[in-house]
Scaffold this motif. Structure first.
Motif, PDB file in Angstrom:
ATOM      1  N   PHE A 179       0.980  -1.162  -0.140  1.00  0.00           N
ATOM      2  CA  PHE A 179       0.058   0.051  -0.021  1.00  0.00           C
ATOM      3  C   PHE A 179       0.936   1.200  -0.095  1.00  0.00           C
ATOM      4  N   THR A 180       1.985   1.413   0.856  1.00  0.00           N
ATOM      5  CA  THR A 180       2.627   2.707   1.023  1.00  0.00           C
ATOM      6  C   THR A 180       3.154   3.133  -0.169  1.00  0.00           C
ATOM      7  N   PRO A 181       3.781   2.501  -1.065  1.00  0.00           N
ATOM      8  CA  PRO A 181       4.290   2.576  -2.257  1.00  0.00           C
ATOM      9  C   PRO A 181       3.120   3.256  -3.155  1.00  0.00           C
ATOM     10  N   PHE A 182       2.057   2.524  -3.276  1.00  0.00           N
ATOM     11  CA  PHE A 182       1.001   2.871  -3.990  1.00  0.00           C
ATOM     12  C   PHE A 182       0.428   4.207  -3.688  1.00  0.00           C
ATOM     13  N   TYR A 183       0.354   4.540  -2.304  1.00  0.00           N
ATOM     14  CA  TYR A 183      -0.248   5.781  -1.814  1.00  0.00           C
ATOM     15  C   TYR A 183       0.753   6.791  -2.531  1.00  0.00           C
ATOM     16  N   LYS A 184       2.100   6.743  -2.327  1.00  0.00           N
ATOM     17  CA  LYS A 184       2.831   7.681  -2.740  1.00  0.00           C
ATOM     18  C   LYS A 184       3.114   7.850  -4.198  1.00  0.00           C
ATOM     19  N   ALA A 185       2.932   7.026  -4.850  1.00  0.00           N
ATOM     20  CA  ALA A 185       2.903   7.116  -6.422  1.00  0.00           C
ATOM     21  C   ALA A 185       1.457   7.806  -6.718  1.00  0.00           C
ATOM     22  N   LEU A 186       0.520   7.373  -6.077  1.00  0.00           N
ATOM     23  CA  LEU A 186      -0.928   8.099  -6.510  1.00  0.00           C
ATOM     24  C   LEU A 186      -0.705   9.581  -6.262  1.00  0.00           C
ATOM     25  N   LEU A 187      -0.118   9.938  -5.122  1.00  0.00           N
ATOM     26  CA  LEU A 187       0.102  11.336  -4.511  1.00  0.00           C
ATOM     27  C   LEU A 187       1.061  11.886  -5.854  1.00  0.00           C
ATOM     28  N   ALA A 188       1.906  11.143  -6.108  1.00  0.00           N
ATOM     29  CA  ALA A 188       2.798  11.899  -7.023  1.00  0.00           C
ATOM     30  C   ALA A 188       2.249  12.106  -8.633  1.00  0.00           C
TER      31      ALA A 188
END
Length: 489
Positions: free
Chosen positions: A153-162
């Motif tokens: 989840f955390t990499p997905f979350y960061k990628a989405l915000l980016a």
């Protein structure tokens, strides 16, 4: 029959609603109304594809509210009941539909319905146009460096915000809705709720459950604004305490598309830009919205996980089939107060606090050794917000067999959790009145405080059940079971 309203364009478009029961921020309807021609807005009700009584109850009320909202603007919502394939094909041919517009949904039954619609549209050479409005970002636009789906989840979350520039805003104002009234249904019954939904709404349990809620788009936005005004500031610190009204309560509205996550996202962004909301208050809740998004993306890429563990080694896991224990869990009669309180809250209100959901899921799968699909099935039947993606991911996360899952050796101790997040026992007393006179110490584990139970007139095994299992022993048994599975693999 078609009324006498002149239709110079001669085209007719079908806006197919599956779970998007709103009028604003709905690109399928907006696109249909922006071009010339007639528009039919329809919901197909096929009883064999309906999952869950609570789900059906909210849907019935939501459809009724949406019909009223559309009627106020001069249009109609058709509710066509019967076999989906038959009715869908009949509408295409009877009204010479040139284009079908719909919002792409994930999970059962939506994937089955969308596949059938595609077959029928190909057969009749009708354009079928999906829209990804129910996602923050289209699944094809987010992937890891290996060009594969994110599994954590955390990499997905960061990628989405980016990738915020790819989160396209949705048009809020809806013009031209009166064109939905230019085509009248042949059968006036299409303007009525199907009889099975009408009967469901009359049941005593259904009336009691709905007393806790207001449905519809307007109610959803009101709930969001109340949360922003009163709860979002303390959300990150208070959301784990079930007695506090610290969560948004929006999950059923999101589930039925009465409010859209993308619209919420941009609304929060505008409030932060204006200084009306601080980022440190908004972002913890936005993170939870993205968690739901993560679940939807996973189910797009791994549809088999609705019925199979993502980690295939767990296919060999041994599960116990104990109907009595399962039914005791369903009814909130396990003898473990925090578990029973959560299950009774669910039965009464159609929802359950998220922290408690994790506890009841852990207890079923790890202490009672019951299959996570059994728990998922009960949630599907009793939760208003039984989202296919979120429900599957949640159960597999707790059971330890999903992506980014809780490790198999992590069992929530329900007593420890109860003391930590409901120290005074207020949540327990709310849902377990038979224990309300116990002290704040004894109420979390009555079997360990039998002297006080006797003094307070609580007869364990009669007024309140003794625990189904020994928590310590069942934990050891679970660890042994998983260890045996790993050796077998």
């Amino acid at each position: 029959m078609v009324n006498s309203t002149k239709n110079d364009d001669k085209t007719t478009k079908l806006v197919w609603l599956q779970r998007e029961f709103r009028l604003s921020a709905l690109p399928t309807l907006q696109a249909a109304l922006e071009s010339p021609g007639l528009v039919i807005v329809v919901y197909f009700h096929d009883p064999k594809y309906v999952i869950g009584e609570a789900n059906s109850l909210w849907m019935a009320h939501s459809l009724k509210q949406l019909q009223s909202d559309i009627k106020e603007k001069g249009g109609f919502l058709w509710i066509v009941s019967g076999d989906f394939e038959t009715q869908f094909e009949s509408l295409l041919t009877k009204y010479t539909i040139q284009e079908v517009l719909y919002s792409f949904q994930v999970g059962y039954p939506f994937n089955s319905l969308q596949d059938k619609a595609l077959e029928i549209c190909k057969k009749h050479k009708v354009a079928l146009q999906p829209n990804y409005s129910e996602f923050l970002i289209e699944p094809e636009n987010i992937h890891n460096q290996q060009n594969k789906p994110y599994l954590v989840f955390t990499p997905f979350y960061k990628a989405l915000l980016a990738k915020q520039t790819l989160i396209m805003p949705l048009q809020e104002e809806l013009e031209g809705l009166e064109r939905c009234g230019q085509l009248q249904p042949v059968d006036q019954a299409w303007l009525e709720l199907p009889l099975d939904l009408q009967d469901l709404m009359k049941k005593p349990w259904a009336k009691k459950m709905m007393a806790y809620w207001q449905v519809g788009e307007q109610a959803a936005w009101q709930k969001l604004n109340e949360f922003i005004e009163n709860g979002v500031v303390d959300y990150d610190t208070d959301r784990d305490f079930p007695i506090l009204n610290a969560t948004s309560g929006l999950s059923p509205y999101l589930h039925f598309g009465e409010i859209n996550p993308r619209a919420i996202y941009f609304y929060l962004q505008s409030l932060m830009a204006d200084g009306a909301l601080k980022a440190e208050h908004a972002m913890p809740w936005i993170r939870q919205l993205v968690w739901k998004e993560f679940a939807r993306h996973l189910l797009v890429h791994f549809p088999q996980t609705e019925s199979e563990p993502f980690q295939t080694k767990y296919k060999t896991m041994s599960w116990q089939e104990d109907l009595n224990s399962y039914q005791a869990w369903q009814k909130g009669l396990t003898g473990i107060p925090i578990i029973d309180a959560g299950m009774r809250e669910l039965w009464e209100t159609g929802t359950m606090h998220n922290r408690v959901r994790m506890l009841v899921a852990s207890f079923l799968t790890k202490n009672l050794n019951q299959h996570w699909l059994q728990g998922k099935a009960w949630f599907d039947n009793t939760l208003f917000d039984a989202d296919p993606a979120n429900n599957v991911m949640g159960w597999q996360w707790v059971a330890g067999c999903g992506v980014d899952a809780s490790p198999y050796y992590r069992l929530f101790n329900p007593v420890t959790q109860s003391i930590k997040f409901d120290s005074n026992g207020d949540y327990l007393r709310q849902w377990l009145p038979e224990l309300k006179n116990l002290s704040s110490k004894a109420i979390h584990a009555p079997w360990e405080n039998q002297n006080e139970c006797q003094l307070k007139g609580v007869v364990l095994g009669s007024d309140y059940p003794l625990p189904l299992v020994d928590l310590k022993q069942s934990r050891s048994t679970h660890l042994e079971r998983v260890a045996a599975m790993k050796v077998a693999v």
